[in-house]
Design an enzyme around this catalytic site. Structure first.
Site, PDB file in Angstrom:
ATOM      1  N   GLY A  30      13.896 -40.542   0.209  1.00  0.00           N
ATOM      2  CA  GLY A  30      15.276 -40.068   0.220  1.00  0.00           C
ATOM      3  C   GLY A  30      15.980 -40.353  -1.095  1.00  0.00           C
ATOM      4  CG  HIS A  36      12.848 -36.709  -4.650  1.00  0.00           C
ATOM      5  ND1 HIS A  36      13.990 -37.396  -5.014  1.00  0.00           N
ATOM      6  CD2 HIS A  36      11.916 -37.658  -4.389  1.00  0.00           C
ATOM      7  CE1 HIS A  36      13.754 -38.699  -4.970  1.00  0.00           C
ATOM      8  NE2 HIS A  36      12.506 -38.889  -4.596  1.00  0.00           N
TER       9      HIS A  36
HETATM   10  P1  AMP Z   1      10.275 -41.723  -3.976  1.00  0.00           P
HETATM   11  O1  AMP Z   1      11.334 -41.131  -3.102  1.00  0.00           O
HETATM   12  O2  AMP Z   1      10.799 -42.453  -5.165  1.00  0.00           O
HETATM   13  O3  AMP Z   1       9.219 -42.471  -3.203  1.00  0.00           O
HETATM   14  O4  AMP Z   1       9.522 -40.470  -4.610  1.00  0.00           O
HETATM   15  C1  AMP Z   1       8.979 -39.458  -3.783  1.00  0.00           C
HETATM   16  C2  AMP Z   1       8.082 -38.598  -4.629  1.00  0.00           C
HETATM   17  O5  AMP Z   1       8.862 -37.984  -5.669  1.00  0.00           O
HETATM   18  C3  AMP Z   1       6.964 -39.381  -5.310  1.00  0.00           C
HETATM   19  O6  AMP Z   1       5.757 -38.631  -5.257  1.00  0.00           O
HETATM   20  C4  AMP Z   1       7.480 -39.524  -6.709  1.00  0.00           C
HETATM   21  O7  AMP Z   1       6.455 -39.672  -7.672  1.00  0.00           O
HETATM   22  C5  AMP Z   1       8.215 -38.213  -6.901  1.00  0.00           C
HETATM   23  N1  AMP Z   1       9.184 -38.317  -7.992  1.00  0.00           N
HETATM   24  C6  AMP Z   1      10.100 -39.300  -8.186  1.00  0.00           C
HETATM   25  N2  AMP Z   1      10.769 -39.102  -9.333  1.00  0.00           N
HETATM   26  C7  AMP Z   1      10.258 -37.972  -9.892  1.00  0.00           C
HETATM   27  C8  AMP Z   1      10.516 -37.250 -11.096  1.00  0.00           C
HETATM   28  N3  AMP Z   1      11.442 -37.656 -11.960  1.00  0.00           N
HETATM   29  N4  AMP Z   1       9.803 -36.133 -11.335  1.00  0.00           N
HETATM   30  C9  AMP Z   1       8.855 -35.709 -10.452  1.00  0.00           C
HETATM   31  N5  AMP Z   1       8.564 -36.344  -9.306  1.00  0.00           N
HETATM   32  C10 AMP Z   1       9.251 -37.462  -9.026  1.00  0.00           C
END
Ligand code: AMP
Length: 281
Positions: A30, A36
């Protein structure tokens, strides 16, 4: 459609599977941002059905304080996803994911050992276990992860290969702010002053990558990067290091996919980032 129980999710997934529809999964915690959403766009383009999961997974946090202060923005998340054609937002309560008596853990070694694995004991076991559960719950054909969390992506690849999981894992490019800062839910916690200093991380990393690919001494470039970060106002550099991009072991071998990874503290916020180190053709 928002789904919060496993029973409802199973019913929906079974209906799609019966029709032979493919399912794309985007696992998140989230506090959604454009990074995301880029994963959601990729899933939408390639799959009949898209499930975005929103679950702040307690088992992957090392400190109760980090877990408690992790941003939770359910209404804003739903508004961001509304125009993207997501079929299901699955946002389970913790007891749906970890019912009483839960006793299984997936531990990946090798790729999960250095860097984040060394600094955050148990983190990747928490990640691997919840990701395996999400694969099982959603029966996804494809799952989309960000390269932003490079080591996590390699851990998931390793687990899927080792356990013969029937899911294709897709790593998507890191989305960055205009000044280079990698988008992250944690950026919201940066003060204005810290936010202004934050692009120094990507700048320092691209400088190291450029120097190493041009034949420069890795040690010198890494030392200069640490100094640049401290000069810019970072409190502490946990690591800035070159590793093999697949095995995650320390390496300076430019004939392999080489990755520069860093974690550093700025204004009380822990930032991580990584870039490819690829010799010019
Ligand atoms: P998180 O909510 O931080 O667990 O991230 C969920 C997914 O979004 C994970 O696969 C992250 O690697 C990806 N994600 C987070 N930040 C970025 C970004 N700046 N660019 C691309 N994907 C991202």
């Amino acid at each position: 459609m928002l789904i919060t129980t496993l029973a409802d999710l199973h019913q929906q997934v079974a209906a799609w599977k019966a029709k032979g529809e493919s399912i794309g999964l985007v696992p998140t915690m989230g506090a959604l941002h454009a990074g995301h959403l880029s994963l959601v766009h990729a899933a939408r383009a390639e799959c009949d059905r898209v499930i975005v999961t929103i679950f702040v997974n307690p088992t992957q946090f090392n400190s109760a304080q980090d877990l408690a202060s992790y941003p939770r923005t359910e209404a804003a998340d739903a508004a961001l996803l509304a125009p993207l054609g997501v079929d299901v937002i699955f946002a389970p309560a913790p007891d749906q994911v970890y019912p009483a008596g839960f006793a299984t853990q997936i531990t990946v070694s090798g790729v999960a050992d250095p860097l984040e694995g060394a600094l955050r004991p148990g983190h990747f076991a928490g990640v691997a276990t919840v990701v395996a559960k999400l694969f099982g719950m959603t029966q996804a054909d494809r799952a989309y992860f960000g390269q932003k969390d490079w080591q996590q992506l390699q851990v998931v690849h390793r687990m899927v290969a080792d356990l013969n999981m029937a899911v294709q894992v897709i790593g998507c490019d890191t989305l960055r702010e205009a000044d280079g800062l990698a988008m992250s839910s944690r950026n919201a916690r940066l003060s204005a002053q810290a936010r202004a200093a934050a692009p120094a991380l990507y700048a320092a990393m691209t400088a190291v990558a450029a120097s190493v690919t041009a034949g420069g001494q890795a040690d010198n470039a890494l030392k200069a990067a640490r100094k640049a970060l401290l000069d810019a106002g970072f409190e502490r550099v946990e690591y800035i290091a070159l590793h093999d991009g697949e095995t995650m072991q320390p390496s300076t071998d430019l004939s392999r996919p080489l990755r520069l990874l860093a974690a550093a503290w700025l204004g009380g916020v822990r930032l991580i980032d990584n870039v490819a180190v690829t010799p010019a053709p």
